[in-house]
Structures are given as structure tokens and as C-alpha cells.
Design a protein around this motif. Structure first.
Motif, PDB file in Angstrom:
ATOM      1  N   GLY A  29       0.882  20.038 -28.705  1.00  0.00           N
ATOM      2  CA  GLY A  29      -0.121  18.997 -28.894  1.00  0.00           C
ATOM      3  C   GLY A  29       0.477  17.685 -29.354  1.00  0.00           C
ATOM      4  N   VAL A  32       1.242  14.458 -35.578  1.00  0.00           N
ATOM      5  CA  VAL A  32       0.262  14.232 -36.639  1.00  0.00           C
ATOM      6  C   VAL A  32       0.911  13.343 -37.699  1.00  0.00           C
ATOM      7  CG1 VAL A  32      -1.155  15.305 -38.430  1.00  0.00           C
ATOM      8  CG2 VAL A  32      -0.851  16.454 -36.215  1.00  0.00           C
ATOM      9  N   LEU A  52       0.510  22.836 -41.282  1.00  0.00           N
ATOM     10  CA  LEU A  52       0.345  22.122 -40.012  1.00  0.00           C
ATOM     11  C   LEU A  52       1.619  22.160 -39.190  1.00  0.00           C
ATOM     12  CD1 LEU A  52      -1.587  18.967 -41.303  1.00  0.00           C
ATOM     13  CD2 LEU A  52      -2.562  21.013 -40.246  1.00  0.00           C
ATOM     14  N   HIS A  56       2.787  22.069 -35.192  1.00  0.00           N
ATOM     15  CA  HIS A  56       2.756  20.671 -34.777  1.00  0.00           C
ATOM     16  C   HIS A  56       3.874  19.862 -35.433  1.00  0.00           C
ATOM     17  CE1 HIS A  56      -1.293  21.968 -33.650  1.00  0.00           C
ATOM     18  NE2 HIS A  56      -1.367  20.904 -32.894  1.00  0.00           N
ATOM     19  N   THR A  98      -0.360  10.207 -31.095  1.00  0.00           N
ATOM     20  CA  THR A  98      -0.372  10.732 -32.464  1.00  0.00           C
ATOM     21  C   THR A  98      -1.787  10.771 -33.008  1.00  0.00           C
ATOM     22  OG1 THR A  98       1.849   9.813 -32.861  1.00  0.00           O
ATOM     23  CG2 THR A  98       0.512  10.327 -34.799  1.00  0.00           C
ATOM     24  N   VAL A  99      -2.093  11.809 -33.758  1.00  0.00           N
ATOM     25  CA  VAL A  99      -3.336  11.898 -34.516  1.00  0.00           C
ATOM     26  C   VAL A  99      -3.062  11.354 -35.906  1.00  0.00           C
ATOM     27  CG1 VAL A  99      -4.984  13.463 -35.595  1.00  0.00           C
ATOM     28  CG2 VAL A  99      -4.282  13.834 -33.224  1.00  0.00           C
ATOM     29  N   LEU A 285      -8.648  21.393 -39.373  1.00  0.00           N
ATOM     30  CA  LEU A 285      -7.815  20.436 -38.652  1.00  0.00           C
ATOM     31  C   LEU A 285      -7.067  21.098 -37.502  1.00  0.00           C
ATOM     32  CD1 LEU A 285      -6.702  17.624 -38.322  1.00  0.00           C
ATOM     33  CD2 LEU A 285      -5.114  18.057 -40.211  1.00  0.00           C
ATOM     34  N   TRP A 288      -9.443  21.826 -34.657  1.00  0.00           N
ATOM     35  CA  TRP A 288      -9.780  20.590 -33.947  1.00  0.00           C
ATOM     36  C   TRP A 288      -8.607  20.125 -33.092  1.00  0.00           C
ATOM     37  CZ3 TRP A 288      -8.091  15.384 -34.513  1.00  0.00           C
ATOM     38  CH2 TRP A 288      -8.909  14.420 -33.917  1.00  0.00           C
ATOM     39  N   LEU A 289      -7.395  20.232 -33.607  1.00  0.00           N
ATOM     40  CA  LEU A 289      -6.213  19.860 -32.826  1.00  0.00           C
ATOM     41  C   LEU A 289      -6.066  20.741 -31.591  1.00  0.00           C
ATOM     42  CD1 LEU A 289      -3.652  19.244 -35.715  1.00  0.00           C
ATOM     43  CD2 LEU A 289      -4.486  17.520 -34.103  1.00  0.00           C
ATOM     44  N   ASP A 290      -6.334  22.042 -31.744  1.00  0.00           N
ATOM     45  CA  ASP A 290      -6.272  22.942 -30.591  1.00  0.00           C
ATOM     46  C   ASP A 290      -7.291  22.539 -29.541  1.00  0.00           C
ATOM     47  OD1 ASP A 290      -4.203  24.380 -31.647  1.00  0.00           O
ATOM     48  OD2 ASP A 290      -5.445  26.030 -32.389  1.00  0.00           O
ATOM     49  N   LEU A 292      -8.571  19.585 -29.169  1.00  0.00           N
ATOM     50  CA  LEU A 292      -8.143  18.294 -28.647  1.00  0.00           C
ATOM     51  C   LEU A 292      -7.140  18.490 -27.518  1.00  0.00           C
ATOM     52  CD1 LEU A 292      -8.626  15.262 -29.473  1.00  0.00           C
ATOM     53  CD2 LEU A 292      -6.477  15.423 -30.728  1.00  0.00           C
ATOM     54  N   GLY A 297      -7.559  15.418 -25.024  1.00  0.00           N
ATOM     55  CA  GLY A 297      -7.787  14.238 -25.846  1.00  0.00           C
ATOM     56  C   GLY A 297      -8.789  13.285 -25.243  1.00  0.00           C
TER      57      GLY A 297
END
Length: 328
Positions: A29, A32, A52, A56, A98-99, A285, A288-290, A292, A297
Motif C-alpha cells: 500500500g 504512511v 503499522l 507498511h 502517502t497517507v 487505521l 482503512w489502509l487495506d 484504500l 485510493g
């Protein structure tokens, strides 16, 4: 790389910036970037970075004026400086979408940087973010309100009073008392956290930075930033935050956040949910990243609830019940 943070110094406008990086051998992904709140530092992500970074590429930095970063007297501290610092870090150090994840003041900076970065921002996550809305920037009305604001502002600009406030606020007992006010569960209000906040206040430039607090420009209103945001947004609330009237502020965010691309998670916590209830924040988080990554995105995607096994509603902002420590 390692899932434990490693210091990797950087510089912005010629000033030293403390940054740490952690990542698995094959991160998935987007990257971050974690951004602390006022008076805090990368240390405030102590319970988040290792979790995290299992999956990531995770970065965290100290905003100029805070933590182990430089505190030069000549800088104009405020939202524009920190927005530009974050955007430059993403462009120069990370170099891919980047998030941006920010707490309190760091939330405002992360949102502003997310807008400035355009397609390089894969998402923005706000944890009890600071910053005004347009309707909160109206001048006071009536002689009483004007007088109170004028006298209060004059007092707070007194160098003597500022020094007294600074000396009191950096006392370990005061730091602990303040943290106890904004953490509902005080388990993580420990000596390490108190020292992480106290230590930077001993730097020679710390008082100069503190004095600028009373003159920091408010920056672009949140509603204008939301209108320009082109990436998915996650709102993570510590709903029992006594500093910002979280319940009322949440309603304002719901009015202005882009409904088609916003996810909302509400937790029984105070102003710093990432440190108070890190397991819940990390889970929300990462989920949500998964999601995304699965949607590529797409900022136009339908908002989803992030929860432990709960199906999402069809659309709109989504308060969830991720555990027995989560409030709808």
C-alpha cells in the motif's frame, strides 16, 4: 528495513528535522506519515509505529519548533510552515503516494499538506484535529466580548507572563496533570510520555517557539481545505476529548467533510486516542489502509465503516462500534 523506528535526519529550509522510518522488507500500500500535535513529537507514536510498520512503510517527523527538530527564532511558525514541511518531506524523502496521519495541530497540518500534495496524497487521517471553520473566525460581537478578548490578548502577549506560563507548563507535575485531563484511560500517562514532552522544552529555542503560540496565524479554514481535498479521508475521534468539545466538533466535520469519500470511527477516548487506545486506533487505521489499497485510493469511493466484522452502511459518514470501548 525494520518494523522498529530508525532515525533518519532530514532538513527543511536549512533547518534540522528529526524523522524516523520503519518498514517491513516488502511494504504494501501507500506510505504512511505520522504527524504529532502541539508540544509532542515522534515519541507520541510509540505504540503505533511498530504495529503499522509490520505491513507498511511508516515515517514520522518532528515539526519544526517541536521535539528534536530545530527551533530557530527567525521562522514564522504556523500552518503554512508545517504544511510546506510535510509536503516537502513527502516529495523529497518518501517519493510516492502517502497517507498523512495527524493528531490535533498535526491534523490541521496533515490536512493542509494533503490538499497541497494533490495526487501524491493517498489519504488523510485526522485524530481530533485542530483548526477553525470559517464561521468560527468571525470577530467578537458586543463591547463585553471585544473588551475581554482585547485585554486577554494583551495579557498573553506580556513577556513576563509568557515566561511564567512556560516555566509552569514544562514542569513534570504540570505535564502529567494536563495529560490526565485529556486521557480518559490514564494507563499510558507514564514517565516516558511526560519526559518526551518535557525534554524538548529544555532546548534553547523552546521558549521562543512557545511565545509564537499567541500569534500563530489561524491558517486556511477547515471547510475550505475539505472542499479542496481530493483523496479519501478518515476521521478518528476520541469522543470524550475535553479540550475541543469533540461531540460538537464532530458535527461540524460531518457538515463539511466530503461525504462520498469519508470514513468515521468514534472511540471512547480523549484528545490523543492513538496513544490512549492504540490497539483500537491501529486496527481501524490498518483496516482503512487495506480498504484504500483495494479501491486503488479512489477519492470518489463510497464511505465505509471501519470495524471488527460490521458491514458498512451504503454511504455517508459512518460512526462505528469497533469494540466495547467505541461509542456510536
Amino acid at each position: 528495513m525494520s518494523d522498529q523506528p530508525i532515525a533518519q535526519p532530514w532538513s527543511h529550509r536549512g533547518h534540522a528535522v528529526h524523522a524516523v522510518v520503519a518498514a517491513p522488507a516488502q511494504p504494501r500500500g501507500p506510505a504512511v506519515l505520522l504527524v504529532h500535535g502541539f508540544g509532542a513529537s515522534t515519541d507520541h507514536w510509540r505504540h503505533n509505529i511498530p504495529a503499522l510498520a509490520v505491513s507498511h512503510e511508516v515515517h514520522a517527523l518532528d515539526l519544526l519548533g517541536f521535539g528534536r527538530s530545530a527551533k530557530p527564532a527567525e521562522l514564522a511558525y504556523g500552518g503554512a510552515l508545517w504544511r510546506d514541511q510535510l509536503a516537502a518531506y513527502v516529495a523529497e524523502r518518501i517519493g510516492r503516494p502517502t497517507v498523512l496521519v495527524g493528531n490535533s495541530l498535526g491534523g490541521f497540518a496533515a490536512l493542509a499538506a494533503g490538499v497541497a500534495l494533490g495526487p501524491q496524497a493517498a489519504g488523510v487521517v485526522l485524530l481530533n484535529a485542530a483548526g477553525p471553520f470559517s464561521d468560527e473566525q468571525a470577530p467578537p460581537r458586543g463591547w463585553g466580548a471585544i473588551t475581554r478578548q482585547t485585554i486577554g490578548a494583551a495579557l498573553l502577549r506580556s513577556p513576563v507572563l509568557q515566561r511564567l506560563l512556560f516555566e509552569n507548563l514544562r514542569r513534570p507535575a504540570t505535564i502529567r496533570r494536563t495529560l490526565n485531563q485529556v486521557y480518559i484511560d490514564r494507563t499510558n500517562v507514564d514517565d516516558a510520555l511526560v519526559e518526551a514532552i518535557r525534554r524538548p522544552s529544555l532546548d534553547p529555542g523552546a521558549f521562543g517557539v512557545f511565545r509564537t503560540v499567541f500569534d500563530i496565524p489561524r491558517g486556511q479554514p477547515l471547510d475550505e481545505l475539505f472542499a479542496e481535498l481530493a483523496c479519501p479521508l478518515l476521521l478518528l475521534w476520541g469522543i470524550r476529548d475535553p479540550w475541543i468539545n469533540a461531540a460538537g466538533r464532530r458535527q461540524a466535520f460531518q457538515r463539511h467533510a466530503p461525504a462520498s469519500s469519508t470514513t468515521e470511527v468514534v472511540l471512547e477516548a480523549g484528545h490523543c486516542p492513538h496513544d490512549e487506545v492504540p490497539e483500537l486506533v491501529n486496527t481501524a487505521l490498518l483496516n482503512w489502509l487495506d480498504d484504500l489499497g483495494g479501491s486503488g485510493g479512489d477519492a470518489a469511493g463510497v464511505a465505509r465503516a471501519v470495524s471488527a466484522g460490521e458491514p458498512p452502511p451504503a454511504a455517508g459518514l459512518a460512526p462505528v462500534a469497533a469494540s466495547d470501548r467505541t461509542a456510536a
